[in-house]
Write an enzyme that holds these catalytic residues in place. Sequence first.
Site, short mmCIF file in Angstrom:
data_model
loop_
_atom_site.label_atom_id
_atom_site.label_comp_id
_atom_site.label_asym_id
_atom_site.label_seq_id
_atom_site.Cartn_x
_atom_site.Cartn_y
_atom_site.Cartn_z
CG ASP A 1 0.47 -4.79 0.26
OD1 ASP A 1 0.88 -4.77 1.45
OD2 ASP A 1 -0.82 -4.85 0.35
CG MET A 2 6.36 -8.52 -4.21
SD MET A 2 6.30 -10.16 -3.95
CE MET A 2 7.28 -10.63 -5.48
#
Length: 212
Positions: free
Chosen positions: A54-55
């Site tokens: 995930d970012m």
Amino acid sequence: MPEIDVLYSDETLLVLDKPAGLLCVPGKGEDKQDCLSGRVQQHFADARVVHRLDMATSGLLVMARGASAQRDLNAAFANRQVHKRYVAVVEGLLAPPILDWDVIDLPIQLDWPNRPRRIIDPQGKPSSTRWRVLSQNIKEQTTRLELEPVTGRSHQLRVHLQALQHPILGDALYGTPASLARVGRLLLHATRLELIHPLSRQAMVFTSEAPF
């Protein structure tokens, strides 16, 4: 490459240490084109994505070099031959499991009206996470965990810990306003990566200490 540490490279694969706040692949919109894969491909033109973080998550990530290596690594992930561990800090004091490790087995489904959020749903995909307590901070009322995803669903660790009512600190999607106010980032880091090299068949282990 700015902010990206290359921990290992050869003609078959790359092992990278991704910073928090950087997309793995381009998103929608001109403001979301800067990403890890784009930066890496400026230096390694044959680099290809085989999994993502995930970012907001930092830590270890592997990329293949070339189509053949990508197929091999994709197969290794699909067959659960790549093992990953994470460190997270969650809200509240989570009691250690009786047998050191415990398992969260809860199916995850995309929350369509509120995507990209995920929810626990009986109709969702089977999802399994192993976890254990590393330490507790009584003063801060937090718990440091080691996590091992058995399956690889999007947002799995974050959704599963929210389901235990101990969301990860700094989680903008699944946490509380109070936790967001306490820290400047999601406290989730991919800290260990184990795989078999596609060509040499040698076991490889990489580690990265959590920066929090």
